[in-house]
Design an enzyme around this catalytic site. Structure first.
Site, PDB file in Angstrom:
ATOM      1  N   LYS A 278       0.832  -1.026   0.014  1.00 55.27           N
ATOM      2  CA  LYS A 278       0.118   0.026   0.004  1.00 55.27           C
ATOM      3  C   LYS A 278       0.969   1.297   0.050  1.00 55.27           C
ATOM      4  O   LYS A 278       2.178   1.284   0.290  1.00 55.27           O
ATOM      5  CB  LYS A 278      -0.885   0.167   1.372  1.00 55.27           C
ATOM      6  N   ARG A 352     -10.164 -11.758   1.564  1.00 55.30           N
ATOM      7  CA  ARG A 352     -10.866 -12.737   1.067  1.00 55.30           C
ATOM      8  C   ARG A 352     -10.202 -14.075   1.199  1.00 55.30           C
ATOM      9  O   ARG A 352     -10.627 -15.177   1.149  1.00 55.30           O
ATOM     10  CB  ARG A 352     -11.357 -12.416  -0.566  1.00 55.30           C
TER      11      ARG A 352
HETATM   12  N1  BES Z   1      -8.179  -3.961   4.259  1.00 59.65           N
HETATM   13  C1  BES Z   1      -8.492  -3.563   2.913  1.00 59.65           C
HETATM   14  C2  BES Z   1      -9.873  -2.651   2.722  1.00 59.65           C
HETATM   15  C3  BES Z   1     -10.023  -1.495   3.230  1.00 59.65           C
HETATM   16  C4  BES Z   1      -9.832  -0.225   2.827  1.00 59.65           C
HETATM   17  C5  BES Z   1     -10.273  -1.308   4.622  1.00 59.65           C
HETATM   18  C6  BES Z   1     -10.096   0.966   3.281  1.00 59.65           C
HETATM   19  C7  BES Z   1     -10.710  -0.215   5.534  1.00 59.65           C
HETATM   20  C8  BES Z   1     -10.645   0.865   4.624  1.00 59.65           C
HETATM   21  C9  BES Z   1      -8.345  -4.684   2.230  1.00 59.65           C
HETATM   22  O1  BES Z   1      -7.516  -5.603   2.445  1.00 59.65           O
HETATM   23  C10 BES Z   1      -7.878  -4.144   0.708  1.00 59.65           C
HETATM   24  O2  BES Z   1      -6.771  -3.914   0.582  1.00 59.65           O
HETATM   25  N2  BES Z   1      -8.563  -4.011  -0.276  1.00 59.65           N
HETATM   26  C11 BES Z   1      -8.277  -3.939  -1.598  1.00 59.65           C
HETATM   27  C12 BES Z   1      -8.786  -4.910  -2.501  1.00 59.65           C
HETATM   28  C13 BES Z   1      -8.087  -4.917  -4.038  1.00 59.65           C
HETATM   29  C14 BES Z   1      -6.646  -5.225  -3.923  1.00 59.65           C
HETATM   30  C15 BES Z   1      -8.710  -5.906  -4.617  1.00 59.65           C
HETATM   31  C16 BES Z   1      -9.008  -2.395  -2.010  1.00 59.65           C
HETATM   32  O3  BES Z   1     -10.001  -2.475  -1.380  1.00 59.65           O
HETATM   33  O4  BES Z   1      -8.232  -1.723  -2.605  1.00 59.65           O
HETATM   34 MN    MN Z   2      -5.485  -5.463   1.707  1.00 59.24          MN
END
Ligand code: BES
Ligand code: MN
Ligand code: ZN
Length: 496
Positions: A278, A352
């Site tokens: 990230k 997931r």
């Molecule tokens: N934990 C994050 C999602 C999240 C985002 C939670 C903002 C709380 C606040 C999750 O693991 C994630 O990174 N999701 C990705 C999925 C994508 C890579 C398919 C996302 O939402 O960008």
């Molecule tokens: Mn994530």
């Protein structure tokens, strides 16, 4: 703060602080507010007449009886418009009043169950909402830093004149205390820094609940998970320095005569994104990525305290998601515990992966319903907003409706989103049964259809990404961990 119930008239209580209430259309107060007004020779009526108080939401007026009654001060909290009033209004009013009482350094507070009289609400529910709003509003995370001495209220007494209502008040208060304890537990786990709220610490929290409430508990590590072929969970855990923990708690575990509900919570104790790292912006908020697991543990705390007549199972796969030489990578193909294969598109779609094995594990309990809670996608926050509602996906219309109803009742809203099979097209893979990411469009729908591949029972998925952490607190929700999901789950289970 301890809670009590007393029969009597509020103006005769020995507390230092009384809390009464006011709708915004009242000229001459009646009920408990009227009784206090009378004892104070019309002091409340005078405040209203002069426009010093108006009964609007979040308003708290303060009066000093100066010996006319035993209490040193009287707080009059606004209930707002009569025709918009409901249990959420009760919680909001209780929160506003108790926070003012604390700021004034009150020690002994007496109040009435807001809305139980002229408000026309169910007595037990009104008492529950009054105490819930109060306890949740006073919550503070005990951060490990030097702090100023804090005001602390010692006792809150709910006073009721009508003896026939006392039983209902007592049961409402008991329910509220259990739910507030569960919510505080969930908030604490989210608020703890991620080097403290490790998977090990999550397991310790679960073990403490299980020991206290007589639940069965299993905590599986890497070996345990490998034996069960939990490839999704282990893939995420591969790069983790902290040992992963797959937590399973059972309330009434041996009672297969009872309906079984399984709760599954995403327990990523810190989500860096892994190799699909990230950005730096706001990464610290990813300490809340175990908000689903925290909610499930908090719900179990309340379920245990209330000893609900159901078989309730909690499953919380907990691990960090870290970049590491051992970490799983994009293009890896992973086999989950039901034999399905997953092509990794992004290691940041880790929620997931761990949920897949959590959902497969739920099967063995032959559940009547499985509900998972997960801070799963940013896309859900884009769709519904932050601190607004959780996204809800379900394979069962009745389960969906029960969750929407419970969420509305406790004001932890969940909003149905479509679970069309067409979403699967986006996660079709050439090299595996599915991909773990479906691209930018419909990111919340494609995440839900992914999870569905691991279920074969009535199932609901709650994407709580926008709900677990509040940037700015309001009412009875403080800044930081919200405990979102605990009150919703307990309401749902109590209604089952
Ligand atoms: N934990 C994050 C999602 C999240 C985002 C939670 C903002 C709380 C606040 C999750 O693991 C994630 O990174 N999701 C990705 C999925 C994508 C890579 C398919 C996302 O939402 O960008
Ligand atoms: Mn994530
Ligand atoms: Zn995540």
């Amino acid at each position: 703060m301890k809670t009590f119930v007393a029969q009597g008239q509020i103006q005769n209580q020995t507390a230092d602080t009384l809390i009464v209430n006011l709708f915004d259309d009242v000229v001459a107060p009646s009920g408990a507010t009227g009784a206090v007004d009378k004892a104070l020779d019309g002091a409340i009526s005078e405040l209203i007449a002069n426009g010093d108080i108006s009964g609007k939401v979040d308003e708290v007026g303060v009066l000093y009886p100066r010996g006319a009654i035993a209490a040193r001060r009287v707080l009059i909290v606004g209930l707002g418009k009569r025709d918009e009033f409901n249990l959420e209004g009760v919680r909001r009013a209780a929160a506003a009043a108790i926070k003012r009482a604390r700021d004034l350094n009150a020690k002994q507070v007496a109040t009435i169950a807001h809305g139980a009289g002229i408000g026309g609400l169910d007595v037990a529910a009104a008492a529950q909402a009054t105490v819930e709003g109060s306890l949740l509003a006073l919550y503070q995370y005990d951060a490990p830093k030097k702090k100023e001495p804090q005001n602390e209220i010692e006792a809150l007494t709910i006073v009721e004149f009508d003896e026939s209502k006392l039983g209902a008040i007592e049961s409402g208060v008991e329910t509220a205390v259990a739910i507030a304890a569960g919510t505080a537990l969930a908030r604490n786990l989210v608020n703890m820094p991620p080097n403290i709220a490790t998977p090990t610490r999550m397991a310790e929290a679960a073990e403490a609940i299980a020991a206290e409430r007589g639940m069965n508990i299993t905590v599986g590590g890497r070996k345990w998970a490998a034996k069960r072929k939990m490839g999704g969970f282990l893939a995420v855990a591969k790069g983790a320095g902290e040992p992963p923990k797959f937590i399973v708690m059972e309330h009434n575990g041996d009672r297969d005569d009872l309906d079984t509900i399984v709760l599954v919570g995403k327990g990523i104790t810190f989500d860096t994104g892994g190799i699909s790292l990230k950005g730096v912006q706001g990464m610290g908020a990813m300490k809340s990525d175990m908000g689903g697991a925290a909610a499930v543990l908090g719900a179990m705390e309340a379920v245990g305290r209330l000893d609900l007549p159901l078989r309730v199972i909690a499953i919380a796969p907990c691990t960090e998601n870290m970049p590491d030489a051992n970490a799983y990578r994009p293009a890896d193909v992973i086999t989950a515990s039901n034999g399905k294969t997953i092509e990794i598109i992004s290691t940041d779609a880790e929620g997931r992966m761990v949920l897949a094995d959590g959902l497969v594990y739920a099967e063995r309990y032959q559940p009547k319903a499985v509900i998972d809670l997960a801070t799963l996608t940013g896309a859900c926050v884009i769709a519904l907003g932050s601190d607004m509602a959780a996204g809800l996906f379900s394979t069962d219309d009745s389960l969906r409706d029960q969750l929407v109803g419970a969420g509305t009742a406790v004001h932890e809203r969940v909003w149905p989103l479509p679970l069309w099979d067409d979403y699967f097209k986006a996660i079709k893979s050439d090299v595996a049964d599915m991909k773990n990411g479906g691209g930018r469009y419909g990111g919340v729908g494609t995440s839900a259809i992914f999870l569905k591949q691991f279920t074969n029972y009535p199932w609901a998925h709650l994407d709580i990404a926008g709900m677990a952490l509040a940037e700015k607190g309001e009412g009875y929700i403080p800044t930081g961990g919200t405990g979102f999901g605990v009150r919703l789950l307990v309401e749902f289970l109590r209604n089952w």
